[in-house]
Design a protein around this motif. Structure first.
Motif, short mmCIF file in Angstrom:
data_model
loop_
_atom_site.label_atom_id
_atom_site.label_comp_id
_atom_site.label_asym_id
_atom_site.label_seq_id
_atom_site.Cartn_x
_atom_site.Cartn_y
_atom_site.Cartn_z
N UNK A 143 0.86 -1.18 0.00
CA UNK A 143 0.00 0.00 0.00
C UNK A 143 0.90 1.23 0.00
N UNK A 144 0.80 2.04 -1.04
CA UNK A 144 1.58 3.26 -1.17
C UNK A 144 0.70 4.45 -0.83
N UNK A 145 1.22 5.36 -0.01
CA UNK A 145 0.48 6.57 0.33
C UNK A 145 1.37 7.77 0.02
N UNK A 146 0.85 8.68 -0.77
CA UNK A 146 1.60 9.89 -1.12
C UNK A 146 0.63 11.04 -1.31
N UNK A 147 1.15 12.25 -1.33
CA UNK A 147 0.27 13.40 -1.51
C UNK A 147 -0.51 13.30 -2.81
N UNK A 148 0.16 12.90 -3.88
CA UNK A 148 -0.50 12.72 -5.17
C UNK A 148 -0.35 11.27 -5.62
N UNK A 149 -1.30 10.83 -6.43
CA UNK A 149 -1.34 9.44 -6.89
C UNK A 149 -1.05 9.41 -8.38
N UNK A 209 3.15 14.08 4.65
CA UNK A 209 2.46 13.04 5.42
C UNK A 209 3.30 12.51 6.57
N UNK A 210 4.16 13.33 7.14
CA UNK A 210 5.01 12.87 8.25
C UNK A 210 4.20 12.27 9.40
N UNK A 211 3.10 12.89 9.84
CA UNK A 211 2.38 12.32 10.99
C UNK A 211 1.40 11.21 10.66
N UNK A 212 1.31 10.80 9.40
CA UNK A 212 0.32 9.80 9.03
C UNK A 212 0.52 8.48 9.78
N UNK A 213 1.78 8.07 9.94
CA UNK A 213 2.05 6.82 10.65
C UNK A 213 1.50 6.83 12.06
N UNK A 214 1.73 7.92 12.78
CA UNK A 214 1.24 7.99 14.16
C UNK A 214 -0.28 8.03 14.21
N UNK A 215 -0.90 8.67 13.20
CA UNK A 215 -2.37 8.70 13.16
C UNK A 215 -2.93 7.30 12.88
N UNK A 216 -2.25 6.56 12.01
CA UNK A 216 -2.68 5.17 11.77
C UNK A 216 -2.50 4.32 13.02
N UNK A 217 -1.38 4.51 13.72
CA UNK A 217 -1.15 3.75 14.96
C UNK A 217 -2.26 4.06 15.97
N UNK A 218 -2.66 5.33 16.03
CA UNK A 218 -3.70 5.72 16.99
C UNK A 218 -5.03 5.05 16.69
N UNK A 219 -5.23 4.68 15.43
CA UNK A 219 -6.46 3.99 15.04
C UNK A 219 -6.34 2.48 15.18
N UNK A 220 -5.19 2.03 15.69
CA UNK A 220 -5.01 0.60 15.94
C UNK A 220 -4.31 -0.17 14.84
N UNK A 268 1.74 -4.25 -8.81
CA UNK A 268 1.08 -5.20 -9.70
C UNK A 268 1.11 -6.62 -9.14
N UNK A 269 2.27 -7.00 -8.60
CA UNK A 269 2.43 -8.38 -8.10
C UNK A 269 1.57 -8.66 -6.87
N UNK A 270 1.27 -7.62 -6.11
CA UNK A 270 0.53 -7.83 -4.87
C UNK A 270 -0.91 -7.35 -4.96
N UNK A 271 -1.33 -6.87 -6.15
CA UNK A 271 -2.66 -6.28 -6.25
C UNK A 271 -2.76 -5.09 -5.32
N UNK A 272 -1.72 -4.24 -5.38
CA UNK A 272 -1.54 -3.17 -4.41
C UNK A 272 -2.55 -2.04 -4.50
N UNK A 273 -2.41 -1.13 -3.55
CA UNK A 273 -3.29 0.02 -3.43
C UNK A 273 -2.43 1.27 -3.34
N UNK A 274 -2.83 2.33 -4.06
CA UNK A 274 -2.13 3.62 -3.99
C UNK A 274 -3.16 4.65 -3.56
N UNK A 275 -2.87 5.33 -2.44
CA UNK A 275 -3.82 6.22 -1.79
C UNK A 275 -3.24 7.62 -1.70
N UNK A 276 -4.08 8.64 -1.97
CA UNK A 276 -3.62 10.01 -1.83
C UNK A 276 -4.65 11.03 -2.26
N UNK A 277 -4.21 12.26 -2.33
CA UNK A 277 -5.07 13.38 -2.74
C UNK A 277 -5.33 13.31 -4.24
N UNK A 278 -6.53 13.66 -4.65
CA UNK A 278 -6.90 13.62 -6.06
C UNK A 278 -6.30 14.77 -6.86
#
Length: 472
Positions: free
Chosen positions: A5-11, A139-150, A31-41
């Motif tokens: 799963x890739x997360x960036x400001x732009x996709x 997206x520096x704080x994204x990891x901590x926000x994800x951790x806070x959600x479990x 492609x090999x993992x059927x991955x997901x790319x998430x970000x701002x439109x």
């Protein structure tokens, strides 16, 4: 095999080579993992469903086996998160320009709000064994926000811009919160050894981190890894571009039209970190000090538009126009214009032809995370008659490309001397330098970067839990 799963400001669509080296490098894993790319439109809406950022609608697009998921930003969130904190605070500070930072107190609230929204929208899409790779300063704080959600998945982070020294980073209001956010990741990747050193010094001094050896640290009651993973280019893809019709046509035309000239080339975004006024002053010094360059040396400077609604960028634009006009007015002849300045974007498919037609490549930023133009210039050269790379010692690429002529861009006279040396360099020395530079570009290409980062992230997980989260 776990999903990436890739997360960036732009996709970007990984099927399109025009999307750039990052998308190309990640395509195989996605492609090999059927991955997901998430970000701002990339879209800004005046009101995101009543103005509540958390209610932003997700847009899903299938790009082959890869799912692209994006969301829009409200005007308020865009202005605070993107323009305000990301580009008004973090960008200048990370590029050592405290004088240009706008520490408006409301920006950090918007920055955190959008990162929280990203986390809330992403978390339900995650699978327990996903491997998450977050990119860049937005997206520096994204990891901590994800951790806070479990979220307990492996999460890696890569910073594409420089990380400043600890005291400079500490000038950012909320710097301790930002660094705690960085330390919520399992792996923090940085562009250069200098950036890695700055990270380690900060967490030791400010957070009393314990060095566990082998790139591991114990800090904020958790263990993480940190290291330098210098990004490269896709050498094969760029070589294919060089063989394309557009690149070959431009090369032939440039060689024909400038047959009596020695071309110097600079290709940059219009940004104060690129040192463009300093470069033009060095070129002016070259013409003043070395009369043999008159009617011979021609600088083609491309400055692609960038964030032109910001005052600092408008100032640079005016400086460049003034300097170019002054140089051409003072040194130009009826049949020779010393500077050819273009304030527009040149299609990437044409750039290899321009690089190959040039005797000197000027890559002289005041500060850069890496600078891939330097590597593109090297790869585009004719091995039998290569041009010379003049490279700022303050670009991250300087750690790998030591056979370039390294310069201090603040020193106009010294840079001018290096440019003159490049123009006069014997063929044998040019070939020797180019062979070493090309070997570095091939060894540490974008695929090496991607493989080594994910392998290290995988190894960290295996050591801590014995679970093979991502098989490479």
């Amino acid at each position: 095999m776990s999903r990436l799963v890739v997360v960036s400001n732009r996709v970007a669509d990984p099927r399109k080579t025009a999307a750039g080296g990052l998308a190309v490098a990640l395509a195989e894993f996605l492609n090999n993992t059927g991955g997901l790319w998430f970000g701002w439109s990339g879209k800004v809406v005046e009101s995101a469903h009543g103005g509540r950022a958390g209610e932003a609608e997700l847009h899903t697009h299938q790009a082959g086996p890869v799912k692209l998921v994006t969301l829009d930003l409200s005007r308020e969130d865009h202005d605070a998160y993107y323009l305000g904190y990301s580009n008004g605070v973090l960008w200048p500070v990370c590029h050592y320009r405290l004088d240009l930072a706008d520490f408006e107190s409301s920006y950090i609230a918007g920055y955190r709000r959008v990162n929280q929204m990203f986390a809330r929208k992403l978390a339900p899409l995650l699978k327990p064994d996903d491997v998450i790779w977050v990119h860049d300063y937005h997206l520096i704080p994204l990891g901590s926000e994800l951790r806070a959600l479990g979220c307990r998945q492996r999460i890696g982070f890569f910073l594409h811009v420089p990380l400043p020294p600890p005291l400079m980073f500490a000038a950012i209001p909320g710097h301790d919160w930002l660094m705690r956010g960085l330390c919520s990741y399992d792996l923090v990747g940085l562009q250069s050894e200098a950036d890695h050193e700055h990270f380690c010094r900060y967490i030791q001094r400010e957070a009393h981190a314990q060095d566990l050896g082998d790139g591991q640290w114990r800090v904020f009651n958790r263990t993480l890894r940190a290291g330098a993973f210098p990004i490269g280019i896709d050498v094969e893809e760029f070589n294919a571009l060089a063989e394309g019709a557009e690149a070959r046509e431009l090369y032939q035309r440039m060689k024909r039209e400038y047959s009596r000239r020695k071309l110097l080339v600079g290709v940059d975004r219009l940004d104060y970190s690129k040192g463009l006024p300093h470069r033009l002053r060095a070129f002016r010094e070259l013409l003043q000090k070395y009369p043999d360059t008159h009617r011979s040396a021609t600088l083609i400077q491309i400055a692609s538009p960038s964030r032109e609604d910001v005052t600092a960028y408008t100032d640079i634009l005016h400086q460049l126009e003034s300097l170019c006009g002054s140089i051409n007015g003072n040194f130009g002849e009826l049949d020779w214009m010393p500077v050819r300045y273009m304030h527009r974007t040149v299609a990437r498919a044409r750039l290899p032809g321009l690089y190959r037609a040039s005797q000197v490549g000027l890559v002289t930023p005041l500060r850069d995370g890496m600078n891939l133009v330097a590597k593109e210039f090297v790869v585009a050269q004719d091995p039998a008659d290569p041009g010379v790379l003049v490279l700022s010692r303050f670009a991250g690429a300087a750690e790998q490309l030591g056979e370039a002529l390294l310069v201090n861009p603040y020193d106009s006279e010294g840079t001018a001397e290096a440019i003159h040396l490049a123009l006069q360099m014997p063929l044998e020395e040019r070939i020797t330098r180019h062979q070493a530079l090309l070997a570095s570009c091939k060894r540490w290409d974008v695929h090496w970067w991607c493989d080594s980062f994910l392998d290290t992230l995988n190894k960290s997980q295996a050591e801590e839990s014995g679970t093979p989260w991502l098989r490479l």
